[in-house]
Design a protein around this motif. Structure first.
Motif: not given
Length: 57
Positions: A21-26, A38-42
């Protein structure tokens, strides 16, 4: 006269880190001193393939 069709370039292997996909979740970190997770991801650019989605040999 008809336009020429170029042959499709074969795709390389998918990047194992981002699964093509070219993107990962940080994980989002908060706080200057401790940097609490935190529990949030970007979304972030995959550094293994530089966002192309193809594995670099």
């Amino acid at each position: 006269m008809a336009a020429r069709k170029s042959a499709a370039k074969p795709r390389g292997k998918k990047c194992p880190d981002c699964k093509g996909t070219g993107e990962i979740a940080e994980t989002v970190r908060v706080g200057a001193r401790k940097g609490r997770a935190t529990a949030d991801q970007q979304a972030a650019l995959c550094l293994a393939c530089f966002g192309t989605g193809e594995a670099i040999d």
